[in-house]
Write an enzyme that holds these catalytic residues in place. Sequence first.
Site, mmCIF file in Angstrom:
data_model
loop_
_atom_site.group_PDB
_atom_site.id
_atom_site.type_symbol
_atom_site.label_atom_id
_atom_site.label_comp_id
_atom_site.label_asym_id
_atom_site.label_seq_id
_atom_site.Cartn_x
_atom_site.Cartn_y
_atom_site.Cartn_z
ATOM 1 N N TYR A 15 0.862 -1.175 0.000
ATOM 2 C CA TYR A 15 0.000 0.000 0.000
ATOM 3 C C TYR A 15 0.902 1.230 0.000
ATOM 4 C CZ TYR A 15 -3.970 -2.977 1.399
ATOM 5 O OH TYR A 15 -4.949 -3.935 1.450
ATOM 6 N N PHE A 35 -14.068 -4.131 0.339
ATOM 7 C CA PHE A 35 -15.096 -3.420 -0.430
ATOM 8 C C PHE A 35 -16.490 -3.587 0.189
ATOM 9 C CE2 PHE A 35 -12.256 -4.375 -4.309
ATOM 10 C CZ PHE A 35 -11.453 -3.270 -4.050
#
Length: 284
Positions: free
Chosen positions: A57, A204
């Site tokens: 990330y 998500f």
Amino acid sequence: MKTFPLGKRNVHRVGFGAMQLPGRGAFGPPRDRAEALAVVRRAVDLGVDHIDTAQYYGPDVANEILRSALYPYPEQLAFVSKVGAKRDEKGGWLPAQRPEELRAGVQENLQALGLDKLHAVNLRLHAKDAPSVLDEQLDAMIDLRDAGLIDGIGMSNVDVEQLRQAVDKTEIVCVQNPFNLVDRASQPVLELCRERGIAFVPFFPLGAAFGRARVLGHPKVKAVAERLDATPAQVALAWVLAIADNTLLIPGTASLEHLEENMAAGHLKLDEQAMSELGTAGTP
């Protein structure tokens, strides 16, 4: 806030995901570093004891922010990371699936976070390889656990067949798959996790970057939110918690306002009417 076992430790069912701490697309420096640091600190103040992260990330951004914000870490804080991917120079996502890449990924996370051991590490799969490939990857993860570098092994982006292969070979403490009100393709994986007492950690939960409107703008979600005096995001997150007792949330944000909104979802109770209405939100 209720808890559920994540390997050797019970954690609150609403945690924090670090994916949005870097720039857009989890790539590059943060939009506002000061706010990113404040978000992480505030999350812990609000009771977060489970942080999900990854060295890719940024890359190398999310873990640096976490360390700058929180080190030395609170004793109760569980860090969960993942391996199996890397980034190219433009931010593209590439597989890093070989056993030596998995081992290197764990070492990079430990070094960046300043830890001797990670609470759990997810093996993120990118393709439907032959069972022998997954077996080799699991051997590498087991070696890392036996060496004391990780406490638990998790899986990410897996189907039922792959998860069954994994649990037949070793203990799996968590699974991360896409799952939300309108995308329930991973329901069979969730059910298998529930049967086995494995934490299911959907990513998500509000929809992917191009699918958030389908969740947050869904008429049934908006109607329930209005009736319960909540936001659509809180309703969507509360539904994930209500659908099964083994679900853990890791909503990510770099905004203090959104953090407060997300955390409040852990205290929102959906009544029978809401669950009935939302139960058909995923049907065409």
